[in-house]
Design a protein around this motif. Structure first.
Motif, PDB file in Angstrom:
ATOM      1  N   LYS A   1       0.827  -1.208   0.000  1.00  0.00           N
ATOM      2  CA  LYS A   1       0.000   0.000   0.000  1.00  0.00           C
ATOM      3  C   LYS A   1       0.866   1.266   0.000  1.00  0.00           C
ATOM      4  CE  LYS A   1      -3.487  -2.474   2.719  1.00  0.00           C
ATOM      5  NZ  LYS A   1      -4.245  -2.524   4.007  1.00  0.00           N
ATOM      6  N   CYS A   2       2.181   1.071   0.023  1.00  0.00           N
ATOM      7  CA  CYS A   2       3.121   2.195   0.088  1.00  0.00           C
ATOM      8  C   CYS A   2       4.027   2.176  -1.141  1.00  0.00           C
ATOM      9  CB  CYS A   2       3.963   2.115   1.359  1.00  0.00           C
ATOM     10  SG  CYS A   2       2.994   2.027   2.874  1.00  0.00           S
ATOM     11  N   ASP A   3       4.705   3.294  -1.403  1.00  0.00           N
ATOM     12  CA  ASP A   3       5.608   3.331  -2.553  1.00  0.00           C
ATOM     13  C   ASP A   3       7.076   3.402  -2.153  1.00  0.00           C
ATOM     14  OD1 ASP A   3       4.454   6.682  -3.438  1.00  0.00           O
ATOM     15  OD2 ASP A   3       5.484   5.939  -1.649  1.00  0.00           O
TER      16      ASP A   3
ATOM     17  N   THR B   1       4.559   9.186  -1.545  1.00  0.00           N
ATOM     18  CA  THR B   1       3.288   9.507  -0.897  1.00  0.00           C
ATOM     19  C   THR B   1       3.185   8.842   0.471  1.00  0.00           C
ATOM     20  OG1 THR B   1       2.214   9.681  -3.057  1.00  0.00           O
ATOM     21  CG2 THR B   1       0.784   9.415  -1.131  1.00  0.00           C
ATOM     22  N   ARG B   2       3.499   7.535   0.514  1.00  0.00           N
ATOM     23  CA  ARG B   2       3.471   6.809   1.792  1.00  0.00           C
ATOM     24  C   ARG B   2       4.746   5.983   1.899  1.00  0.00           C
ATOM     25  NH1 ARG B   2      -1.832   3.492   2.810  1.00  0.00           N
ATOM     26  NH2 ARG B   2      -1.506   4.020   4.989  1.00  0.00           N
ATOM     27  N   VAL B   3       5.326   5.971   3.103  1.00  0.00           N
ATOM     28  CA  VAL B   3       6.559   5.223   3.368  1.00  0.00           C
ATOM     29  C   VAL B   3       6.280   4.242   4.502  1.00  0.00           C
ATOM     30  CG1 VAL B   3       8.968   5.367   4.069  1.00  0.00           C
ATOM     31  CG2 VAL B   3       7.969   7.193   2.673  1.00  0.00           C
ATOM     32  N   PHE B   4       6.608   2.977   4.265  1.00  0.00           N
ATOM     33  CA  PHE B   4       6.432   1.953   5.291  1.00  0.00           C
ATOM     34  C   PHE B   4       7.760   1.728   5.988  1.00  0.00           C
ATOM     35  CE2 PHE B   4       6.232  -2.507   6.769  1.00  0.00           C
ATOM     36  CZ  PHE B   4       5.074  -2.446   7.517  1.00  0.00           C
TER      37      PHE B   4
ATOM     38  N   SER C   1       0.362   1.609  12.216  1.00  0.00           N
ATOM     39  CA  SER C   1      -0.171   0.495  11.425  1.00  0.00           C
ATOM     40  C   SER C   1      -1.185  -0.281  12.251  1.00  0.00           C
ATOM     41  CB  SER C   1       0.962  -0.431  11.002  1.00  0.00           C
ATOM     42  OG  SER C   1       1.430  -1.184  12.088  1.00  0.00           O
TER      43      SER C   1
END
Length: 303
Positions: A220-222, A268-271, A300
């Motif tokens: 779900k992250c890039d 946009t999003r980092v895990f 999370s």
């Protein structure tokens, strides 16, 4: 990641070392790294807890002192040598690793030819399992090594299989599946879960939780950032899963100083996740840097 950072076995070992240091008031020596993380090792040295890497160093520096066996376990023959050197040997082997040792001995006692799934050969946990089996085992480090077993074993041979507790769980299941397909008399002993008795796992359940959370949420992250030491096998496996298996742009850093701001440019999003040997301070440092560069931290869902 909800599961990022110290597992209970590592916390037990680190707290035990610190407790002994406080109780005795004397330097404590650890045979091998208590944990494979340079930050933790440096912090412990500042508290009077020192690493010795060989039996020669033990004789020179720790004779008559307290020596700790790490959470990874130890070759029994090396342990016997340390008993003759030290005033006292304190065993901090993780109970899950001890379960693997018991499983290996049980399978060997059945007359089985042994296979260990693990990597690298120099890793202390792998060395410990090999030591328990007196070196009489084939080490399979990846699916490529499975073909060696086809040459060494006959189809009807009795084969016993155990796995390093920090390995890639999906890879363990793949290799065990191929072994079972080709050797019908093979027997693999999985690990009982310590945290959740109803959770089936091929490896340590904490490591399994980390890997499964990564597979579930990272897509779900890039970007993915794995915080850990390159010498930590379980941290490396997280980075390999994110990069090679999931195909997500991944950074593997010891702490925030290793993170290049260009890596997250345009993300946009980092895990963010971390291995079982990574201290909370390193994880929080990376998260604080990301908050400075971008947006607030998300929590999370529970694993």
């Amino acid at each position: 990641a909800e599961t990022a950072g110290f597992c209970w076995g590592v916390k037990r070992a680190v707290d035990g070392a610190r407790g002994l240091r406080a109780k005795t008031g004397k330097p404590i020596f650890v045979f091998g790294h208590l944990v494979h993380n340079a930050t933790v090792v440096k912090d412990l040295e500042g508290e009077g807890i020192y690493v010795i890497a060989t039996l020669e160093e033990a004789r020179e520096q720790a004779r008559g002192k307290v020596i700790l066996v790490t959470a990874h376990g130890l070759n029994p023959r090396v342990r016997a040598e340390l008993e003759m050197i030290a005033e006292r040997v304190v065993d901090m082997t993780c109970p899950i690793v001890e379960n693997v040792h018991r499983a290996a001995l049980e399978l060997q006692a059945e007359g089985r030819r042994m296979v260990i799934i693990g990597t690298p050969r120099s890793h202390p946990e792998v060395q410990g399992i090999l030591g328990v089996l007196h070196g009489e085992a084939l080490l399979i480090e990846s699916m490529r090594d499975f073909h060696t077993a086809l040459w060494l074993f006959s189809r009807n041979d009795l084969i016993g299989v155990v796995a390093q507790t920090t390995f890639n769980e999906r890879e363990v299941k793949r290799i065990v599946g191929r072994i079972n397909e080709n050797f019908p008399n093979a027997r693999y002993l999985s690990l009982p879960s310590v945290v959740n008795p109803n959770y089936p796992t091929a490896i340590c359940d904490d490591i399994s939780f980390k890997q499964n959370e990564l597979r579930r949420l990272a897509p779900k992250c890039d970007r993915v950032i794995v915080v850990g030491d390159p010498s930590s096998a379980n941290s490396r496996h997280l980075a390999e899963i994110a990069d090679w298996e999931l195909g997500i742009k991944t950074a593997f850093v010891l702490n925030d100083s290793g993170l290049d701001s260009e890596f997250v440019a345009g993300a946009t999003r980092v895990f963010v996740t971390a291995g079982a040997l990574t201290p909370e301070s390193s994880i929080l440092g990376v998260c604080r840097l990301l908050e400075k560069l971008g947006s607030p931290k998300e929590e999370s869902p529970k694993a």
